[in-house]
Design an enzyme around this catalytic site. Structure first.
Site, PDB file in Angstrom:
ATOM      1  N   ASP A  64       0.869  -1.173   0.000  1.00  0.00           N
ATOM      2  CA  ASP A  64       0.000   0.000   0.000  1.00  0.00           C
ATOM      3  C   ASP A  64       0.906   1.223   0.000  1.00  0.00           C
ATOM      4  O   ASP A  64       1.694   1.419   0.929  1.00  0.00           O
ATOM      5  CB  ASP A  64      -0.884  -0.024   1.247  1.00  0.00           C
ATOM      6  CG  ASP A  64      -1.879   1.130   1.304  1.00  0.00           C
ATOM      7  OD1 ASP A  64      -1.638   2.179   0.672  1.00  0.00           O
ATOM      8  OD2 ASP A  64      -2.899   0.997   2.005  1.00  0.00           O
ATOM      9  N   ASN A  91       1.104   6.347 -10.491  1.00  0.00           N
ATOM     10  CA  ASN A  91      -0.241   6.119 -11.004  1.00  0.00           C
ATOM     11  C   ASN A  91      -1.260   5.810  -9.921  1.00  0.00           C
ATOM     12  O   ASN A  91      -2.435   6.146 -10.074  1.00  0.00           O
ATOM     13  CB  ASN A  91      -0.211   4.977 -12.029  1.00  0.00           C
ATOM     14  CG  ASN A  91      -1.600   4.480 -12.366  1.00  0.00           C
ATOM     15  OD1 ASN A  91      -2.370   5.133 -13.070  1.00  0.00           O
ATOM     16  ND2 ASN A  91      -1.951   3.309 -11.832  1.00  0.00           N
ATOM     17  N   TYR A 155     -11.269  15.207  -4.840  1.00  0.00           N
ATOM     18  CA  TYR A 155     -10.506  14.423  -5.811  1.00  0.00           C
ATOM     19  C   TYR A 155      -9.854  15.365  -6.820  1.00  0.00           C
ATOM     20  O   TYR A 155      -8.649  15.262  -7.103  1.00  0.00           O
ATOM     21  CB  TYR A 155     -11.414  13.423  -6.526  1.00  0.00           C
ATOM     22  CG  TYR A 155     -10.749  12.768  -7.711  1.00  0.00           C
ATOM     23  CD1 TYR A 155      -9.852  11.724  -7.529  1.00  0.00           C
ATOM     24  CD2 TYR A 155     -11.006  13.203  -9.010  1.00  0.00           C
ATOM     25  CE1 TYR A 155      -9.226  11.128  -8.614  1.00  0.00           C
ATOM     26  CE2 TYR A 155     -10.380  12.612 -10.100  1.00  0.00           C
ATOM     27  CZ  TYR A 155      -9.491  11.578  -9.902  1.00  0.00           C
ATOM     28  OH  TYR A 155      -8.873  10.999 -10.980  1.00  0.00           O
ATOM     29  N   GLY A 156     -10.643  16.286  -7.375  1.00  0.00           N
ATOM     30  CA  GLY A 156     -10.098  17.244  -8.333  1.00  0.00           C
ATOM     31  C   GLY A 156      -8.980  18.078  -7.728  1.00  0.00           C
ATOM     32  O   GLY A 156      -7.968  18.351  -8.384  1.00  0.00           O
ATOM     33  N   ALA A 157      -9.156  18.479  -6.474  1.00  0.00           N
ATOM     34  CA  ALA A 157      -8.119  19.274  -5.809  1.00  0.00           C
ATOM     35  C   ALA A 157      -6.825  18.480  -5.657  1.00  0.00           C
ATOM     36  O   ALA A 157      -5.722  19.027  -5.810  1.00  0.00           O
ATOM     37  CB  ALA A 157      -8.621  19.736  -4.440  1.00  0.00           C
ATOM     38  N   LYS A 159      -5.752  16.192  -7.663  1.00  0.00           N
ATOM     39  CA  LYS A 159      -5.120  16.104  -8.973  1.00  0.00           C
ATOM     40  C   LYS A 159      -4.575  17.463  -9.412  1.00  0.00           C
ATOM     41  O   LYS A 159      -3.570  17.531 -10.139  1.00  0.00           O
ATOM     42  CB  LYS A 159      -6.104  15.546  -9.996  1.00  0.00           C
ATOM     43  CG  LYS A 159      -6.463  14.084  -9.747  1.00  0.00           C
ATOM     44  CD  LYS A 159      -5.222  13.194  -9.753  1.00  0.00           C
ATOM     45  CE  LYS A 159      -5.570  11.724  -9.667  1.00  0.00           C
ATOM     46  NZ  LYS A 159      -4.354  10.863  -9.744  1.00  0.00           N
TER      47      LYS A 159
END
Length: 254
Positions: A64, A91, A155-157, A159
């Site tokens: 992990d 990834n 999530y967007g933040a 990335k």
């Protein structure tokens, strides 16, 4: 795609996180097809075993990436096996649908630990070996790192943070000859939506809506992304760094 672009990674060593499925698996296979020795990292031991059995140049380690000792252990596994490291592909990531009224400390920490902290610590652990090989880092960002996403802003933040780190690391590491780039996929056919806790009906609704918005008329396939990761890591592309390449079927332009 690696064959089409005549990319040759013979004698080079690549680490790919999140290699058990989806984009990570496709990336690992693409590097192996291009001649690289690949260490695939993931949490699903069975999926990793199947990957390694099907592709001789790929070896795997079940870890992990958010565990405190994981970054050093992963890099050490590659270097102990092959004696060098040329490419790190960050990834591994997690997608959570998290409307603002459902935000919790643990869920925010899960997103940031996986999508921001783990890639940072892995890059730091890999750095001494990448300096020696004058290698490269390829981060997996997202179209939604620079495009608003209702109900999944955290999530967007995360990335968006990866995009910023990509550009900042590129400047920082350029004197060492290390290139840092990112691929920002649009919606891709992986298990991420199903793993996010959404119902099968909600997942299908999201997939249909995404496909309808994408100018090229379909969601992506992992292979659509993998070829560009390999190309950005290619030492022949020696004058490209600090770039975030969006691969999303034209979604960014809508």
């Amino acid at each position: 795609m690696s064959n089409h672009l005549a990319v040759d990674f013979t004698g080079r060593v690549v680490i790919v996180t999140g290699a058990g499925s989806g984009i990570g698996r496709a990336v690992a296979v693409s590097f192996a097809d291009a001649g690289a020795a690949v260490l695939g990292v993931g949490r699903n031991e069975q999926a990793l075993a199947e990957l390694a059995a099907a592709h001789e140049p790929i070896e795997t380690i079940c870890r992990d990436v958010t565990e405190e000792e994981a970054p050093q252990a992963i890099v050490r596994a590659a270097v102990d096996r092959w004696g060098r490291l040329d490419v790190l592909v960050n990834n591994a990531g997690v997608f959570l649908s998290m409307p603002l009224h459902e935000v919790t400390y643990d869920r925010v920490r899960q997103i940031l630990d996986t999508n921001v902290t783990a890639p940072s610590l892995l890059a730091g652990a890999a750095l001494p070996y990448l300096r020696t090989s004058r290698g490269s880092i390829v981060n997996i960002a997202s179209t939604f790192g620079h495009r608003p996403l209702a109900l999944a802003g955290h999530y967007g933040a995360s990335k968006a943070a990866i995009e910023h780190l990509t550009r900042s690391w590129a400047l920082e590491l350029a004197p060492d000859g290390i290139r840092v780039n990112a691929v920002a996929p649009g919606p891709v056919e992986t298990s991420a939506l199903a793993a996010s806790g959404l119902s099968p009906a909600d997942v299908q609704q999201i997939k249909d809506a995404e496909a309808a918005r994408i100018p090229l008329g379909r969601r992506g396939r992992p292979e659509d992304i993998a070829g560009w990761v390999v190309r950005l890591a290619d030492p022949a592309v020696e004058w490209v760094t600090g770039q975030v390449l969006t691969v999303d079927g034209g979604l960014e332009n809508t």
